[in-house]
Structure formats: C-alpha cells, structure tokens
Design a protein around this motif. Sequence first.
Motif, PDB file in Angstrom:
ATOM      1  N   GLN B  82      55.352  36.347  -2.704  1.00 58.06           N
ATOM      2  CA  GLN B  82      54.128  35.570  -2.717  1.00 58.06           C
ATOM      3  C   GLN B  82      53.011  36.343  -3.373  1.00 58.06           C
ATOM      4  N   TYR B  83      52.317  35.690  -4.293  1.00 55.62           N
ATOM      5  CA  TYR B  83      51.198  36.323  -4.975  1.00 55.62           C
ATOM      6  C   TYR B  83      49.918  35.878  -4.300  1.00 55.62           C
ATOM      7  N   SER B  84      49.090  36.833  -3.948  1.00 55.01           N
ATOM      8  CA  SER B  84      47.847  36.483  -3.274  1.00 55.01           C
ATOM      9  C   SER B  84      46.867  35.907  -4.289  1.00 55.01           C
ATOM     10  N   THR B  85      46.089  34.923  -3.872  1.00 57.71           N
ATOM     11  CA  THR B  85      45.103  34.355  -4.781  1.00 57.71           C
ATOM     12  C   THR B  85      43.780  35.082  -4.683  1.00 57.71           C
ATOM     13  N   ALA B  86      43.756  36.218  -4.007  1.00 55.73           N
ATOM     14  CA  ALA B  86      42.554  37.045  -3.840  1.00 55.73           C
ATOM     15  C   ALA B  86      41.441  36.281  -3.122  1.00 55.73           C
ATOM     16  N   GLY B  95      50.007  29.476   3.194  1.00 49.17           N
ATOM     17  CA  GLY B  95      51.054  30.080   4.004  1.00 49.17           C
ATOM     18  C   GLY B  95      51.386  31.486   3.556  1.00 49.17           C
ATOM     19  N   GLY B  96      50.388  32.231   3.090  1.00 46.42           N
ATOM     20  CA  GLY B  96      50.628  33.615   2.703  1.00 46.42           C
ATOM     21  C   GLY B  96      50.265  33.893   1.259  1.00 46.42           C
ATOM     22  N   GLY B  97      50.497  32.944   0.385  1.00 45.09           N
ATOM     23  CA  GLY B  97      50.196  33.203  -1.017  1.00 45.09           C
ATOM     24  C   GLY B  97      50.922  32.181  -1.864  1.00 45.09           C
ATOM     25  N   LEU B  98      50.802  32.352  -3.151  1.00 40.26           N
ATOM     26  CA  LEU B  98      51.425  31.403  -4.065  1.00 40.26           C
ATOM     27  C   LEU B  98      52.766  31.963  -4.532  1.00 40.26           C
ATOM     28  N   LYS B  99      53.831  31.179  -4.422  1.00 38.28           N
ATOM     29  CA  LYS B  99      55.142  31.676  -4.822  1.00 38.28           C
ATOM     30  C   LYS B  99      55.420  31.285  -6.271  1.00 38.28           C
ATOM     31  N   ARG B 100      56.334  32.016  -6.886  1.00 41.76           N
ATOM     32  CA  ARG B 100      56.732  31.710  -8.259  1.00 41.76           C
ATOM     33  C   ARG B 100      57.317  30.317  -8.324  1.00 41.76           C
ATOM     34  N   MET B 117      37.684  31.361  -8.879  1.00 41.79           N
ATOM     35  CA  MET B 117      38.880  31.608  -8.061  1.00 41.79           C
ATOM     36  C   MET B 117      40.109  31.744  -8.941  1.00 41.79           C
ATOM     37  N   ALA B 118      40.215  30.843  -9.940  1.00 41.88           N
ATOM     38  CA  ALA B 118      41.386  30.894 -10.812  1.00 41.88           C
ATOM     39  C   ALA B 118      41.411  32.205 -11.588  1.00 41.88           C
ATOM     40  N   ALA B 119      40.225  32.616 -12.071  1.00 46.29           N
ATOM     41  CA  ALA B 119      40.177  33.844 -12.854  1.00 46.29           C
ATOM     42  C   ALA B 119      40.520  35.055 -11.992  1.00 46.29           C
ATOM     43  N   THR B 120      40.079  35.039 -10.741  1.00 48.43           N
ATOM     44  CA  THR B 120      40.373  36.178  -9.870  1.00 48.43           C
ATOM     45  C   THR B 120      41.853  36.235  -9.516  1.00 48.43           C
ATOM     46  N   ALA B 121      42.479  35.056  -9.428  1.00 47.24           N
ATOM     47  CA  ALA B 121      43.902  35.055  -9.098  1.00 47.24           C
ATOM     48  C   ALA B 121      44.726  35.700 -10.193  1.00 47.24           C
ATOM     49  N   VAL B 122      44.173  35.696 -11.431  1.00 49.45           N
ATOM     50  CA  VAL B 122      44.891  36.318 -12.540  1.00 49.45           C
ATOM     51  C   VAL B 122      45.132  37.789 -12.252  1.00 49.45           C
ATOM     52  N   THR B 232      54.484  29.910 -12.611  1.00 45.54           N
ATOM     53  CA  THR B 232      53.490  29.519 -11.619  1.00 45.54           C
ATOM     54  C   THR B 232      52.299  28.945 -12.360  1.00 45.54           C
ATOM     55  N   VAL B 233      51.707  27.883 -11.824  1.00 45.58           N
ATOM     56  CA  VAL B 233      50.608  27.227 -12.519  1.00 45.58           C
ATOM     57  C   VAL B 233      49.434  27.090 -11.576  1.00 45.58           C
ATOM     58  N   ILE B 234      48.254  27.466 -12.043  1.00 44.63           N
ATOM     59  CA  ILE B 234      47.031  27.219 -11.268  1.00 44.63           C
ATOM     60  C   ILE B 234      46.166  26.300 -12.110  1.00 44.63           C
ATOM     61  N   ILE B 235      45.773  25.173 -11.536  1.00 41.99           N
ATOM     62  CA  ILE B 235      44.984  24.175 -12.256  1.00 41.99           C
ATOM     63  C   ILE B 235      43.677  23.994 -11.525  1.00 41.99           C
ATOM     64  N   THR B 236      42.575  23.967 -12.273  1.00 45.32           N
ATOM     65  CA  THR B 236      41.312  23.607 -11.624  1.00 45.32           C
ATOM     66  C   THR B 236      40.847  22.287 -12.237  1.00 45.32           C
TER      67      THR B 236
END
Lengths: 337, 319
Positions: B82-86, B95-100, B117-122, B232-236
Amino acid sequence: MRLQQFSPPLREDLVLALQDIGVRTEVDLILNEDPTAIFTRLPSALGISLLEFRRAVEKVTELASAVPTYGDKQQELENARHDEILRDDMLVGLPEVDALLGGFSPPRLVEISGDKGSGKTTLAMQVALRHLVTVSDSSVLWIDSSGEFAPERVSNMLDQMRGEYSASALERLQVSLAFDIEAVHEVLETLRESMASRNASSYSEFPTTRCIVLDSITPLLAPMLSATSSQGHAIMTTFVRQLRAFADSFSLAIIVINQSTKMLPRNPDAVFETARKPALGPSFTFMTDATLWLSRRPENADDGGSTMHVAEVTRSRISRSKTWAPFKIMNGLLTSA
Amino acid sequence: MSDRPLSTLSSLAPPVLSALAGAGYETVQDLLSNSTPEQLSKDLNIPLPASQAVFSAAAGPSQRSLPMTQSAAAMMGTTAKQYSTACPPLDRLLGGGLKRGFILEINGPPGSGKEQMAATAVRTFVECDQQVLFVDMQNMVLPATIKRILMNSPTADPDGMDLVRYLAFHTTAEFVAFVRSLPAYLEANPSTALLVLNSLAFPFQPHTIKRFAMLDKLKQVLARACASMGLTVIITSQLTTKMLEGNGQPGSAPPGSKSVMIPSFRDSDFPPGRTYRVIIVPLTRTTGVIRLLSSPTHVPSRGQPAREEPYQRIRGMIS
C-alpha cells in the motif's frame, strides 16, 4: 480434406496426377465438375480406365460422407449422459433460478445477458464459487476481457458462503486477461493442450477445469460486426462453435456473459417491459444452449441495501423458455426473493 | 495436436489463409502432421517465408501454463503493498493506503486542496523508485511545484525528478489524443506505476458532445492498464453546479431556487471493482471531512451514512 489424407489411402499415382491438374480436395473431385470431365483431363500415361476412376470417385464419396446415426441410439446416449451428470455441483443455490435451466451442469454453453448492474457477473461468480467450495479437485477458468475482475468482491462473496473446500477455492479460481479474440483463442488452445495431455495420463497434480466463464464476450466481438461485411459474423460463429465443441469434448460448463443494446420501441421477447436486448445481433442467441436475460427491478430498492432482480429464459434448447424467476442481491450474494 | 481451425490464426495474411483452405488444410493437426514448410510452399505456391510463418503460427503457444493467468488468491497477494497518499485521513478511508492497480478519484470544491493532495501523493511513489506520469489539464500544478514537494522531504533524491514525466493540455481534442496514445506509452514505459490525471473535469465542459463515448474509452483504457500492469491512477475532478427547482434559463436564477455542487462524474464512469471515490467537504476555513463516496467492496446506499474522516488544514492537509 485433402485427398492424400483419406484412409484407406487411394492410389498414389492417381492422387498425384489429380493434384497436377488442380484437384486437391474431395470437394474439387466430386462437386466442382462432372467426374467424367476430370477423367478426360487426366494424362493417358496414367493407365487408368474410366471404370476404375469411377470406382475411386465412389470410394471417396463414401469416405467423405457423414457417419449416420440412429435416433433411438442418440436418445439412449443422451439419457445415459443425463443420468450420469445429474449432480448438483454447478448450481446457483436458489431453487427457483436453478429450475429455469436445470442447473449449469456440463456440457453446457449458456449465455447470460442484461444491462449494466443487472447481476450477470455476480450470478456467474456465484455458480463458480459454489462449485469450487463443494468440489475439491476442480478449478474454474475466468477469462476477463475488460480488466474489471475484482478479487476483493470475490473474497467478500466467499466469506458468506459455507462449503467444505472454501479455503482453497481462491487458488483454484484462475483468472486470465484477454483483451482481444486472439488472446482468448490462445488461452483456449493452451487449456486444450493441457487437458488433452491430462486425459492421456490418469494422474494429474493440478485440479481439473470444469467450468469456464467468459466475462463479457461483447467487447471482443462487437467491434468486428458491421453492416457492410460478414467477416465479423463469421469470426463470431467460428468462435462460438469452437467453444461448443470444447465444452462437449472436455465436459465443461461454459458461461458467456453478454451485454445489451437498444431495441426500440420495446423488446417483444422479454416478459417484462424493456427496450433492451442482448448484444451481438439476433443470431448469437441461437449459437448457445440457452439465454438468460437478467434485469433489475426498481421496486422496494432500498430494503436494507439489497436489490431486486429477475432472471428470464428468453431462448433455450434445453428447457422451457419464457419462464422467469425473481431473486435478490444482498451484499454481493444472490438470495431468494 | 489440436483441432483448432486454421481460420482462427488471424495473424496470417488472407491470401495465405485462402490458399490453405483451397488446398484442403482445415485444422492445425492436418498441417503439422502432414507437411513441412518447404513442401507447403511448393504445394500452395507461396514463398518460403510465408510458409514458415504459417508453421510458427500453427505451432501455437508452447508454454504449459495459460498466458496472462494467475489465481485469484495470487491477485489478492500482489496488491498487498500500500502506498500512502501522505494525507492520514485519506489513508484511513482507503484502509491503509492506495494499492497498485487501483484508481482513486478525489472530488472537491475549488480551493479545497485536492490538486495539492495529488501532487503530494507523487512523493510516495518517487521514494519507492517508481515512475510517475503527471497529466495536468488546468495548469493547477506546475513542474516547479512537484519539484518543491519532492525536495521538501528529508530523504530527497536529486534524481527523483527524473522519475516524474509531466504533460499538460486543456482541450477535449488533446484529451482524446492522449487517451488513444496512452496504451502505447504504457507499453513503451512499463515501469510507470502512477498516473495522475489532474482536473479531469476541465476538458469536459457541459456542452461537450460525445462525452459518454470519451469517458467510456478512458474507462476501458484504465481498466486494461490497471489489470495488466498494475497501474495506479489518482484523478482529481472539480465539482459541477446543478440548479434545483429552477428553470435553467442561463444567466437568471429564479427566486427560491437552490444550486448544489455535485461530482462531475458518476460511479459508472470508472471501473467498478477498482475505484475509490472520495469528496472533500470543507466545513470551516481550516477543518472539514473527507467522505467516501464509493469503494470497490461497498457502495453506500441512501439511508446508510457514508464513512467520513475529519481533517485539518495546516498549510496542506494533515489531520
């Protein structure tokens, strides 16, 4: 079929001479021209008389014709097979829905069609999981053509099912990704080879595949169907015939999930009022053994997070059609209404 | 030896297939057991390379195991990292973070900090040495901002910026071109682990025609990429304004009408089994809640309260 491949084989020199003048298959020999006309084209150095040639043509006709079967013998075979496989290991678990088709026991090719959110994937998954938890040495192949398979939903459903072998069920559910028809052919080929080699040897360490689910055949075939060319339709027919032959030869239950398209003003075959029909054209439903049409009913929708659905048999050659049964989906699992 | 019909080998050219059919070869078994490439080439009057191509296509898949196949148990195992979104409240909702292989869509009103938020998750992905493709559709996050965020962390690696590819566009036509070329890009750069689509609602102004078709294509491309390479995709997305009890005359708001801001996209615009949708609901200038709109396992229905996590803004989004 090529003339060289007939057994008992024909005269070598005759076959070669025929090939030289362009007659290669039995169709060329028997149907394209009058055999006497072909005889006149043969080189006289061959030393064959018209009578011998005619006898050879008759022999080819006999070898190439279909093997006759008797109706009563077929009926006996069918009954024997039906009794042998009347086990209850490939069912949805709801008596009303199972009665629509008599279960999904192999060998069977069933199409499940419906709008988005009508419960097609859930129904197929429930059949597959129920089978996996009740039978220990079988596996299910799930061919995913859009990448939408979600393991979390599957384990959610599995937690709510009780069965002896649920611990190993997830490992025996094999998921393949196939984004075009070529990839599906490859998957089926590999499966065919592994099952053929398994039949040869009696011992096998891997569980046998008893069920294949093709989640959404529509994106694989729909782009090829066009009003101006029939090639797409030919590809579709060949593919489904192959699936049928596959199901018969290896005793599999194959479930094909199909999406829906518009049909204005209303669909005359559906029991309930709807303007949708199964996708892939009017002939697709005749290639499978039965077509189940699922739809979501809007009445008492928010009854504790469950949704009402109806399954109807729009066409079937294994049971009565125009029958239907309601069911509910609660928490991702089908329950009786 | 298989009964596969030769007509299903679509990698062969049509003239070759019709020559094979004319000569009476129907199944792969007929071909492989009765001929060699040289004999076939003489028989059908086709060049030798074409005949060899026929044989290699007919030889088929040689591996024992099915291609692109894994068991469902294995699929659950590989997506465990799981990757944390910071952003701790968002991590808790996920549930802990974003999974692949999963998609996270963040909705929110202007100024709520979703692009930040999206930029920080990078940063999390760069720290794990993964490549990122950052696509900005409204000039909200410039490359300099990403660099600043990456350099801010204590374990900053000067080469971290090389892992982030940046693309900016604004129009619908460019969006269509992007979606069409995305599969080819991902094939050329298989180590891309994160795709950020910033301000996705911007190219889809309300009057955009063929909106459903474009979104459907995007959904298809994303579903395939997530399933086959674990992207993994993050969309705003921005919110759109909807008028209630009003007659929608542009420019005039009848008295007594209400306008609400709702998410621009629906649940069906994203692959259902792998999408988390959240919305940022600011309650005061510095506090608010993040609400979970839908997740792969659970769609909150009317009558059931949705999960929410409170947040506080301290020059960013930290609980």
